[in-house]
Design a protein around this motif. Structure first.
Motif, mmCIF file in Angstrom:
data_model
loop_
_atom_site.group_PDB
_atom_site.id
_atom_site.type_symbol
_atom_site.label_atom_id
_atom_site.label_comp_id
_atom_site.label_asym_id
_atom_site.label_seq_id
_atom_site.Cartn_x
_atom_site.Cartn_y
_atom_site.Cartn_z
ATOM 1 N N SER A 1 0.865 -1.172 0.000
ATOM 2 C CA SER A 1 0.000 0.000 0.000
ATOM 3 C C SER A 1 0.900 1.219 0.000
ATOM 4 O O SER A 1 2.025 1.193 0.521
ATOM 5 C CB SER A 1 -0.891 -0.002 1.236
ATOM 6 N N PHE B 1 1.244 5.564 0.566
ATOM 7 C CA PHE B 1 0.677 6.636 1.371
ATOM 8 C C PHE B 1 1.436 7.940 1.123
ATOM 9 O O PHE B 1 2.626 7.940 0.806
ATOM 10 C CB PHE B 1 0.803 6.311 2.875
ATOM 11 N N TYR C 1 1.929 11.242 3.628
ATOM 12 C CA TYR C 1 1.693 11.877 4.916
ATOM 13 C C TYR C 1 2.203 13.321 4.828
ATOM 14 O O TYR C 1 3.147 13.625 4.098
ATOM 15 C CB TYR C 1 2.442 11.157 6.034
ATOM 16 N N GLN D 1 3.400 16.738 7.262
ATOM 17 C CA GLN D 1 3.808 17.203 8.587
ATOM 18 C C GLN D 1 3.864 18.723 8.568
ATOM 19 O O GLN D 1 4.753 19.320 7.951
ATOM 20 C CB GLN D 1 5.178 16.616 8.950
ATOM 21 N N GLU E 1 4.146 19.898 14.250
ATOM 22 C CA GLU E 1 3.115 18.888 14.469
ATOM 23 C C GLU E 1 3.595 17.504 14.058
ATOM 24 O O GLU E 1 4.670 17.331 13.500
ATOM 25 C CB GLU E 1 1.856 19.250 13.690
ATOM 26 N N GLY E 2 2.780 16.505 14.369
ATOM 27 C CA GLY E 2 3.071 15.139 13.959
ATOM 28 C C GLY E 2 2.632 14.891 12.524
ATOM 29 O O GLY E 2 2.203 15.803 11.822
ATOM 30 N N LEU E 3 2.748 13.640 12.095
ATOM 31 C CA LEU E 3 2.375 13.291 10.727
ATOM 32 C C LEU E 3 0.877 13.049 10.630
ATOM 33 O O LEU E 3 0.280 12.405 11.489
ATOM 34 C CB LEU E 3 3.096 12.023 10.281
ATOM 35 N N LEU F 1 -2.087 11.585 7.898
ATOM 36 C CA LEU F 1 -2.319 10.912 6.631
ATOM 37 C C LEU F 1 -3.014 11.868 5.672
ATOM 38 O O LEU F 1 -4.048 12.457 5.998
ATOM 39 C CB LEU F 1 -3.183 9.671 6.839
ATOM 40 N N LYS G 1 -4.102 7.751 0.488
ATOM 41 C CA LYS G 1 -3.483 6.448 0.342
ATOM 42 C C LYS G 1 -4.097 5.715 -0.850
ATOM 43 O O LYS G 1 -5.183 6.083 -1.339
ATOM 44 C CB LYS G 1 -3.657 5.613 1.601
ATOM 45 N N THR H 1 -4.279 1.423 -2.201
ATOM 46 C CA THR H 1 -3.938 0.069 -1.775
ATOM 47 C C THR H 1 -3.663 -0.900 -2.914
ATOM 48 O O THR H 1 -3.164 -2.002 -2.676
ATOM 49 C CB THR H 1 -5.044 -0.517 -0.886
ATOM 50 N N PHE I 1 5.696 13.441 3.059
ATOM 51 C CA PHE I 1 6.398 12.159 3.089
ATOM 52 C C PHE I 1 5.619 11.117 2.291
ATOM 53 O O PHE I 1 4.435 10.907 2.534
ATOM 54 C CB PHE I 1 6.548 11.644 4.523
ATOM 55 N N LEU J 1 5.781 1.055 8.178
ATOM 56 C CA LEU J 1 5.897 1.893 7.004
ATOM 57 C C LEU J 1 7.352 2.230 6.720
ATOM 58 O O LEU J 1 8.149 2.418 7.637
ATOM 59 C CB LEU J 1 5.117 3.189 7.199
ATOM 60 N N PHE K 1 9.455 5.135 4.876
ATOM 61 C CA PHE K 1 9.235 6.514 4.452
ATOM 62 C C PHE K 1 10.331 7.005 3.520
ATOM 63 O O PHE K 1 11.498 6.611 3.642
ATOM 64 C CB PHE K 1 9.210 7.441 5.672
ATOM 65 N N TYR L 1 8.499 5.103 15.853
ATOM 66 C CA TYR L 1 9.371 5.586 14.784
ATOM 67 C C TYR L 1 10.314 6.636 15.350
ATOM 68 O O TYR L 1 9.978 7.360 16.283
ATOM 69 C CB TYR L 1 8.562 6.233 13.662
ATOM 70 N N PHE M 1 8.169 9.254 17.312
ATOM 71 C CA PHE M 1 6.741 9.204 17.065
ATOM 72 C C PHE M 1 6.187 7.844 17.449
ATOM 73 O O PHE M 1 6.814 6.809 17.219
ATOM 74 C CB PHE M 1 6.430 9.430 15.579
ATOM 75 N N GLN N 1 -2.189 4.015 9.693
ATOM 76 C CA GLN N 1 -1.542 4.334 10.957
ATOM 77 C C GLN N 1 -1.794 5.794 11.290
ATOM 78 O O GLN N 1 -1.643 6.668 10.440
ATOM 79 C CB GLN N 1 -0.030 4.086 10.863
ATOM 80 N N PHE O 1 -0.686 8.913 13.691
ATOM 81 C CA PHE O 1 0.514 9.308 14.419
ATOM 82 C C PHE O 1 0.207 10.290 15.548
ATOM 83 O O PHE O 1 -0.666 11.160 15.419
ATOM 84 C CB PHE O 1 1.514 9.969 13.465
ATOM 85 N N GLY O 2 0.956 10.136 16.625
ATOM 86 C CA GLY O 2 0.912 11.104 17.701
ATOM 87 C C GLY O 2 1.761 12.314 17.376
ATOM 88 O O GLY O 2 2.429 12.353 16.338
ATOM 89 N N PRO O 3 1.772 13.313 18.263
ATOM 90 C CA PRO O 3 2.503 14.559 18.020
ATOM 91 C C PRO O 3 4.005 14.432 18.201
ATOM 92 O O PRO O 3 4.747 15.325 17.816
ATOM 93 C CB PRO O 3 1.905 15.523 19.042
#
Lengths: 113, 115
Positions: free
Chosen positions: A32, A34, A36, A38, A42-44, A46, A49, A51, A89, A101, A103, B35, B90, B104, B106-108
């Motif tokens: 699959s 994806f 992402y 960022q 902040e975090g990643l 989605l 995606k 499949t 990403f 995953l 990346f 990660y 992460f 998935q 993801f957290g901060p």
């Protein structure tokens, strides 16, 4: 092994310009794919995606099509906005039965007004 | 907000020390992934747990270990810290143990600085 090669950045565009960020993957199995994003500090998240081959993922005006023949999953947007400035990403899933995953290195996009 | 929480947000410590990073998955998710994001290595998968059991292992150093508890939260333990361990860590969670297309979340992240 499993890997993803992503277009090097940084990329700077003017608002309303067309965006393409290239991504290719190693063809181990049928992963699959994806994208992402960022945002600063902040975090990643989605973005989209796909499949299986020929699937098109889309979200917030971004699109990417799973191309098995070229092992690619390029990200496109017809008209970027300042708020799209972020790091993008590309990622692929790992072997069947595992969900980790792999990346790409990330592409920093800056959109200027 | 992804629903994945990580604490602490920032951590500053010295070389040789040991730290613990904590992650709570989204409600209902049984898989937790860790990660590491660093400037030189990029985003790398460390380890996955599913319902308390180790499921997959990536580029995790022997000085690092993790576990998932009965309430499904997970901890990543980093010991004998080195300068090169400074990175953003992460946590992500997903509903299943593995399978194409499973998303998935993801957290901060926890930013670790080793001085």
């Amino acid at each position: 092994g499993d890997s993803v090669t992503q277009m090097e950045g940084p990329v700077t565009l003017s608002e309303e310009a067309f965006l393409t960020i290239n991504c290719t993957y190693t063809a181990t199995g049928y992963p699959s794919l994806f994208w992402y994003v960022q945002y600063p500090g902040e975090g990643l998240q989605l973005l989209l995606k796909a499949t299986k081959a020929d699937d098109k993922g889309s979200n917030k005006g971004f699109e990417a099509t799973y191309r098995k023949e070229t092992t690619s999953f390029h990200l496109e947007k017809g008209s970027v906005q300042v708020s799209d400035s972020a790091v993008y990403f590309c990622a692929r899933s790992g072997r069947t039965g595992a969900n980790n995953l792999f990346f790409g290195t990330g592409t920093r996009l800056t959109v200027i007004p | 907000d992804s629903g994945v929480t990580q604490t602490p947000k920032h951590l500053i410590t010295a070389t040789g020390q040991r730290v613990t990073l904590r992650c709570s998955p989204r409600s209902g998710d049984l898989s937790v992934y860790w990660y590491q994001q660093s400037l030189d290595q990029g985003l790398q998968f460390l380890i996955q747990y599913y319902n308390g059991e180790e499921r997959a292992k990536g580029n995790i150093l022997e000085r690092f270990s993790a576990q998932q508890f009965p309430d499904l939260h997970s901890e990543l333990n980093l010991s004998s810290l080195e300068l090169g361990d400074s990175a953003l860590y992460f946590c992500a969670s997903s509903a299943t143990p593995g399978g194409a297309g499973d998303t998935q979340y993801f957290g901060p992240g926890t930013r670790l600085t080793v001085l």
